[in-house]
Write a protein that holds these residues in place. Structure first.
Motif, PDB file in Angstrom:
ATOM      1  N   TYR A   1     -10.245 -12.963  33.445  1.00 20.98           N
ATOM      2  CA  TYR A   1      -9.975 -11.837  32.561  1.00 20.98           C
ATOM      3  C   TYR A   1     -11.285 -11.095  32.328  1.00 20.98           C
ATOM      4  CZ  TYR A   1      -5.153 -12.857  31.222  1.00 20.98           C
ATOM      5  OH  TYR A   1      -3.786 -13.021  31.230  1.00 20.98           O
ATOM      6  N   VAL A   2     -11.269  -9.803  32.564  1.00 17.75           N
ATOM      7  CA  VAL A   2     -12.411  -8.931  32.263  1.00 17.75           C
ATOM      8  C   VAL A   2     -11.942  -8.019  31.141  1.00 17.75           C
ATOM      9  CG1 VAL A   2     -14.037  -7.227  33.139  1.00 17.75           C
ATOM     10  CG2 VAL A   2     -13.222  -9.057  34.653  1.00 17.75           C
ATOM     11  N   LEU A   3     -12.468  -8.277  29.949  1.00 18.62           N
ATOM     12  CA  LEU A   3     -12.019  -7.590  28.744  1.00 18.62           C
ATOM     13  C   LEU A   3     -13.097  -6.632  28.251  1.00 18.62           C
ATOM     14  CD1 LEU A   3     -10.449 -10.651  26.891  1.00 18.62           C
ATOM     15  CD2 LEU A   3      -9.338  -9.028  28.457  1.00 18.62           C
TER      16      LEU A   3
ATOM     17  N   GLY B   1     -12.653 -15.770  45.941  1.00 18.04           N
ATOM     18  CA  GLY B   1     -11.423 -16.474  45.597  1.00 18.04           C
ATOM     19  C   GLY B   1     -10.993 -16.253  44.167  1.00 18.04           C
ATOM     20  N   LEU B   2     -11.412 -15.132  43.598  1.00 16.14           N
ATOM     21  CA  LEU B   2     -11.072 -14.798  42.219  1.00 16.14           C
ATOM     22  C   LEU B   2     -10.153 -13.584  42.191  1.00 16.14           C
ATOM     23  CD1 LEU B   2     -14.637 -15.107  40.625  1.00 16.14           C
ATOM     24  CD2 LEU B   2     -12.851 -16.860  40.725  1.00 16.14           C
ATOM     25  N   GLU B   3      -9.314 -13.535  41.187  1.00 20.19           N
ATOM     26  CA  GLU B   3      -8.450 -12.383  40.927  1.00 20.19           C
ATOM     27  C   GLU B   3      -8.807 -11.854  39.552  1.00 20.19           C
ATOM     28  OE1 GLU B   3      -3.744 -11.780  39.956  1.00 20.19           O
ATOM     29  OE2 GLU B   3      -4.280 -13.202  41.540  1.00 20.19           O
ATOM     30  N   ILE B   4      -8.782 -10.545  39.397  1.00 25.36           N
ATOM     31  CA  ILE B   4      -9.201  -9.913  38.145  1.00 25.36           C
ATOM     32  C   ILE B   4      -7.991  -9.430  37.351  1.00 25.36           C
ATOM     33  CG2 ILE B   4     -10.478  -7.951  37.141  1.00 25.36           C
ATOM     34  CD1 ILE B   4     -12.257 -10.097  38.444  1.00 25.36           C
ATOM     35  N   ALA B   5      -7.970  -9.773  36.069  1.00 24.76           N
ATOM     36  CA  ALA B   5      -7.056  -9.165  35.099  1.00 24.76           C
ATOM     37  C   ALA B   5      -7.951  -8.299  34.214  1.00 24.76           C
ATOM     38  CB  ALA B   5      -6.330 -10.230  34.294  1.00 24.76           C
ATOM     39  N   PHE B   6      -7.951  -6.996  34.446  1.00 28.79           N
ATOM     40  CA  PHE B   6      -8.913  -6.072  33.850  1.00 28.79           C
ATOM     41  C   PHE B   6      -8.236  -5.290  32.732  1.00 28.79           C
ATOM     42  CE2 PHE B   6     -11.742  -2.453  33.610  1.00 28.79           C
ATOM     43  CZ  PHE B   6     -12.985  -2.945  33.992  1.00 28.79           C
TER      44      PHE B   6
ATOM     45  N   GLU C   1      -3.971 -14.949  25.503  1.00 26.37           N
ATOM     46  CA  GLU C   1      -3.280 -15.009  26.793  1.00 26.37           C
ATOM     47  C   GLU C   1      -4.150 -15.716  27.838  1.00 26.37           C
ATOM     48  OE1 GLU C   1      -2.293 -11.557  29.918  1.00 26.37           O
ATOM     49  OE2 GLU C   1      -1.295 -11.273  27.980  1.00 26.37           O
ATOM     50  N   ALA C   2      -5.433 -15.384  27.834  1.00 32.33           N
ATOM     51  CA  ALA C   2      -6.366 -15.967  28.791  1.00 32.33           C
ATOM     52  C   ALA C   2      -6.507 -17.472  28.608  1.00 32.33           C
ATOM     53  CB  ALA C   2      -7.732 -15.291  28.674  1.00 32.33           C
TER      54      ALA C   2
ATOM     55  N   GLY D   1     -11.536 -18.070  33.557  1.00 31.58           N
ATOM     56  CA  GLY D   1     -12.718 -17.618  32.848  1.00 31.58           C
ATOM     57  C   GLY D   1     -12.499 -16.261  32.222  1.00 31.58           C
ATOM     58  N   ILE D   2     -13.385 -15.923  31.286  1.00 36.85           N
ATOM     59  CA  ILE D   2     -13.331 -14.628  30.599  1.00 36.85           C
ATOM     60  C   ILE D   2     -14.701 -13.976  30.695  1.00 36.85           C
ATOM     61  CG2 ILE D   2     -13.045 -13.439  28.380  1.00 36.85           C
ATOM     62  CD1 ILE D   2     -11.235 -15.797  27.511  1.00 36.85           C
TER      63      ILE D   2
END
Length: 147
Positions: free
Chosen positions: A6-8, A44-49, A64-65, A71-72
């Motif tokens: 998660y990129v917040l 191998g990472l996916e971003i939830a931005f 949610e994370a 990771g955040i």
């Protein structure tokens, strides 16, 4: 299966590239998202931005994370200096947390020198411009690999 990071992003970061470019640079938050997504995939990472100007929305994403993220990475912006609620939410997470700031908060006004989030962060990156997000992703990849 890719690990989700998660990129917040906190208040006013939706104006990145438009607001005070002499401090924050010319790249937009959409540019940052694209950079993060491009850098994450080979690791191998996916971003939830996400970005919000509302504290409670950031807290909901942190909650949610807790269940979904490896990771955040968080740029809490002005909430860095004021939000015990964001710190409390981060303290409920067992995953790595990296705090990012586009500007060097320690070279700015004295009220920006204190970060509540730093009390929970596994790393803090400040003053590297939007490249700080890429540095955070690199470190997050290492932390996730070690976990």
């Amino acid at each position: 299966m890719a690990k989700i990071i998660y990129v917040l992003n906190g208040p006013n970061l939706n104006l990145l590239g438009k607001r005070e470019p002499e401090i924050y640079g010319a790249q937009t938050l959409d540019d940052v998202r694209a950079m993060c997504e491009a850098a994450a995939a080979p690791k191998g990472l996916e971003i939830a931005f996400h970005q919000s100007n509302a504290e409670h929305v950031l807290i909901d994403w942190i909650h949610e994370a807790r269940e979904a993220a490896a990771g955040i990475i968080i740029n809490p912006a002005a909430y860095t200096h004021t939000s015990i609620a964001i710190l409390d939410a981060l303290n409920t997470c067992t995953c790595p947390v990296i705090e990012v700031h586009v500007s060097n908060i320690h070279k700015r006004e004295s009220f920006r020198h204190h970060s509540y989030v730093s009390a929970r962060a596994d790393a803090v990156i400040a003053g590297c411009g939007v490249e700080g997000y890429l540095l955070a992703l690199q470190r997050m990849a290492t932390l996730c690999a070690d976990a």
